[in-house]
Scaffold this active site. Structure first.
Site, PDB file in Angstrom:
ATOM      1  N   SER A 140     -20.571 -66.368 -37.315  1.00 15.13           N
ATOM      2  CA  SER A 140     -19.619 -65.845 -36.337  1.00 15.13           C
ATOM      3  C   SER A 140     -20.170 -64.561 -35.705  1.00 15.13           C
ATOM      4  O   SER A 140     -21.236 -64.567 -35.122  1.00 15.13           O
ATOM      5  CB  SER A 140     -18.265 -65.627 -37.016  1.00 15.13           C
ATOM      6  N   HIS A 190     -19.693 -70.139 -33.551  1.00 17.74           N
ATOM      7  CA  HIS A 190     -18.478 -70.861 -33.156  1.00 17.74           C
ATOM      8  C   HIS A 190     -17.697 -70.018 -32.161  1.00 17.74           C
ATOM      9  O   HIS A 190     -18.063 -68.883 -31.865  1.00 17.74           O
ATOM     10  CB  HIS A 190     -17.619 -71.237 -34.369  1.00 17.74           C
TER      11      HIS A 190
END
Length: 208
Positions: free
Chosen positions: A105, A130
């Site tokens: 992330s 993501h």
């Protein structure tokens, strides 16, 4: 005893001999003297403040010498990660990034945002990209406001990843639609890192 207190008690101490006798450092403070910063664990406002302060201190200490950030993080708060990102881009020294364990992330974005040619991953580390996550409860109008904010953040994060990886915005948008895990070699092929390090080069090991 809290988990944080227990963790602090487990930090090793390093004792050095000086002209004034012995001096003890916790291991992270000692490594900071070598311009090594550790970004370990979830990224929140407290961690961001500590990392930003270390970056600014090392820039003031020597604006011409590289700084290295070792990353082992599952990600965290987007705004906290962006504070670190902006500071990395703002300061004069090149900031090298090294993934150990995982960079997921926001951790992956910070890994990718190191200085060109100076982004590394160890061979068994994992990288995950993501789209930003968010949840909000309240009135419908407020939910709509927060949904639009998440979309704005997603667009900006995609732009940053595209800039540092060389991938197109369309590719980034598609590949971050869901959790997208990559090995160190795959992360290198994607442009998230420049090199996969099996061993440290001998010439980079300097005696203290």
């Amino acid at each position: 005893m809290s988990i944080v207190t227990k963790a602090l008690n487990l930090v090793p101490m390093v004792v050095e001999q000086t002209s004034r006798g012995e001096r003890a450092y916790d291991i992270y403070s000692r490594l900071l003297k070598e311009r090594l910063i550790f970004l370990v664990g979830p990224i929140d406002d407290h961690m961001a403040n500590v990392i930003v302060a270390q970056l600014l201190f090392l820039e003031a200490d020597n604006p011409e010498k590289d700084i290295s950030i070792y990353i082992n993080s599952p990600g965290g708060v987007v705004t906290a990660g962006m504070a670190i990102y902006d500071t990395m881009q703002y300061i004069k020294p090149d900031v090298s990034t090294i993934c150990v364990g995982q960079a997921a992330s926001m951790g992956a974005l910070l890994l990718a945002s190191g200085a060109a040619g100076k982004r590394y991953a160890l061979p068994n580390s994992r990288v995950m990209i993501h789209q930003p996550l968010g949840g909000f409860q309240g009135q419908a109008t407020d939910i709509d406001i927060h949904a639009r904010e998440i979309l704005t953040l997603r667009s900006r994060l995609n732009e940053i990843l595209a800039k540092h990886t060389g991938q197109s915005l369309e590719t980034i948008a598609r590949d971050t639609e869901r959790d997208n895990f990559k090995s160190a070699v795959d992360a290198q092929a994607y442009g998230l890192v420049d090199h996969v390090l099996e061993r440290r080069p001998e010439e980079s090991i300097q005696p203290s």
